[in-house]
Design a protein around this motif. Structure first.
Motif, mmCIF file in Angstrom:
data_model
loop_
_atom_site.group_PDB
_atom_site.id
_atom_site.type_symbol
_atom_site.label_atom_id
_atom_site.label_comp_id
_atom_site.label_asym_id
_atom_site.label_seq_id
_atom_site.Cartn_x
_atom_site.Cartn_y
_atom_site.Cartn_z
ATOM 1 N N MET A 1 0.840 -1.193 0.000
ATOM 2 C CA MET A 1 0.000 0.000 0.000
ATOM 3 C C MET A 1 0.872 1.240 0.000
ATOM 4 N N ARG A 2 0.411 2.239 -0.735
ATOM 5 C CA ARG A 2 1.180 3.478 -0.815
ATOM 6 C C ARG A 2 1.018 4.239 0.485
ATOM 7 N N SER A 3 2.153 4.691 1.025
ATOM 8 C CA SER A 3 2.047 5.469 2.260
ATOM 9 C C SER A 3 1.992 6.959 1.931
ATOM 10 N N GLY B 1 -5.003 3.660 -0.100
ATOM 11 C CA GLY B 1 -3.684 3.507 -0.721
ATOM 12 C C GLY B 1 -3.345 2.093 -1.172
ATOM 13 N N ALA B 2 -4.284 1.152 -1.029
ATOM 14 C CA ALA B 2 -3.995 -0.214 -1.480
ATOM 15 C C ALA B 2 -3.755 -0.204 -2.987
ATOM 16 N N VAL B 3 -2.747 -0.914 -3.445
ATOM 17 C CA VAL B 3 -2.496 -0.998 -4.888
ATOM 18 C C VAL B 3 -2.573 -2.453 -5.317
ATOM 19 N N ASP B 4 -2.602 -2.678 -6.618
ATOM 20 C CA ASP B 4 -2.677 -4.057 -7.113
ATOM 21 C C ASP B 4 -1.282 -4.668 -7.181
ATOM 22 N N PHE B 5 -0.585 -4.702 -6.074
ATOM 23 C CA PHE B 5 0.716 -5.355 -6.018
ATOM 24 C C PHE B 5 0.659 -6.273 -4.818
ATOM 25 N N PRO C 1 3.640 -0.973 3.581
ATOM 26 C CA PRO C 1 3.610 0.401 3.063
ATOM 27 C C PRO C 1 4.876 0.719 2.273
ATOM 28 N N TYR C 2 4.732 1.531 1.267
ATOM 29 C CA TYR C 2 5.913 1.993 0.526
ATOM 30 C C TYR C 2 5.643 3.394 -0.022
ATOM 31 N N GLU C 3 6.716 4.105 -0.295
ATOM 32 C CA GLU C 3 6.602 5.471 -0.835
ATOM 33 C C GLU C 3 6.212 5.403 -2.305
#
Ligand code: UDP
Ligand code: MG
Length: 318
Positions: free
Chosen positions: A121-123, A154-158, A194-196
């Motif tokens: 998820m994007r932080s 912020g959830a992404v498809d990764f 989480p990641y930037e």
């Protein structure tokens, strides 16, 4: 040995695909105890994406590809990947390196710890326009208030998923797919990483503002009937107010007779009710539209070309 299928939806990614493969393959090669293969999905690209896939496949036995007959959209591409994957673990990620491959070893550790799914998820929303991030936040807030199926901001498809979870996802056979909701709907223990946010390495984003808007609308109407409730509620409140107003006007007329004609009142009421009725029909229409599309039972994608030796599609066993 645990096997991994890396599903990568690609639409006009010729600028970045080769680089993506190098980086991602480098990360996966270093993993002990895992075998892996790439499952590139060419979603009807109009550039040289398929040629690059073929070249990679010729040079590397771990590269498989599937090419659609036209552009079916990222959701269909991911779905196709799930249908054709047969590894113990499935990873889905974008081709543009916005989903950092160096997170994969960490995420696999999460699976080893016992989680069914490890998702990124994007932080931060850095590199995104202010208006885009405003609407995006508003969407998550609205959705999470309306629907029982919560979507983490912020959830992404990764994500890395166990086969059991992929099987569950395939059992949801809807044509209009909203994966963020589907991932959440099927449940399973998910660990978040989480990641930037990173700008895409090369090429350009395929999303337009209106595209995102209709994606958000589909997202809400696919997983919640709250808008329908809202419309009924609105109808009830308006009827109640109208009833009270009628009573008041009747009494007024009986006691004091008719004075000035209520031009403004009439106009306001007509315009307001007109708006509410249009809106309500619109909301009904959204759901009717979904039913229309689902009722046709069309395939989600059509494969034109693949190098899978035995392209056996896993069907939802329901
Ligand atoms: N994609 C796809 N089909 C489409 C649009 C996009 O397969 O119709 C792929 C695209 O190649 C990329 C991923 O979906 O690997 C995410 O797309 P993009 O980077 O344009 O979206 P963003 O990162 O801006 O959300
Ligand atoms: Mg991207």
């Amino acid at each position: 040995m645990t096997s991994i299928d890396v599903i990568v939806p690609c639409y006009n990614e010729e600028a970045v695909l080769g680089h993506f493969f190098e980086v991602c393959d480098g990360v996966l090669k270093g993993l002990a105890g895992y075998t892996y293969r790439f499952l590139f999905i060419n979603d009807g690209s109009s550039d040289g994406t398929l040629a690059i896939m073929r070249k990679l496949a010729a040079a590397h036995p771990q590269v498989k590809y599937l090419s659609f007959s036209r552009n079916f959209g990222k959701e269909s591409a991911m779905y196709a990947g799930f249908c054709y994957a047969d590894a113990d673990l499935v990873i889905v990620m974008d081709a543009d390196l916005q989903h950092p491959p160096h997170m994969i070893p960490d995420m696999l550790r999460g699976i080893e710890e016992g989680y069914d799914c490890c998702a990124a998820m994007r932080s931060s929303r850095e590199g995104e326009s202010r208006i885009h991030s405003f609407f995006s936040r508003a969407f998550y807030r609205l959705n999470n208030r309306m629907s029982k199926i919560k979507l983490p901001q912020g959830a992404v498809d990764f994500r890395v998923m166990k086969k059991t979870m992929v099987d569950a996802i395939l059992q949801l056979s809807e044509v209009e797919r909203f994966s963020k909701g589907i991932f959440s709907w099927v449940g399973f223990d998910t660990k978040w990483y989480p990641y930037e946010n990173i700008e895409r390495a090369m090429g350009s984003s395929k999303w337009s503002f209106s595209g995102l808007f209709s994606y958000a609308l589909d997202g809400i109407t696919s997983f919640s009937t709250a808008p329908l409730r809202l419309v009924s509620g609105m109808g009830l409140v308006i009827s109640l107010v109208a009833f009270i107003y009628i009573l008041v006007t009747l009494i007024q007329t009986l006691l004091f007779g008719i004075d000035v004609p209520g031009y403004v009142t009439t106009l306001c009421a007509v315009l307001f009710l007109g708006g509410v009725i249009e809106l309500s029909i619109g909301v009904l229409g959204e759901y009717l539209g979904h039913m229309y599309k689902e009722s046709k039972h069309r395939p989600l994608f059509i494969v034109k070309d693949t190098n899978l030796a035995d392209p056996r599609k896993r069907e939802a066993e329901s």
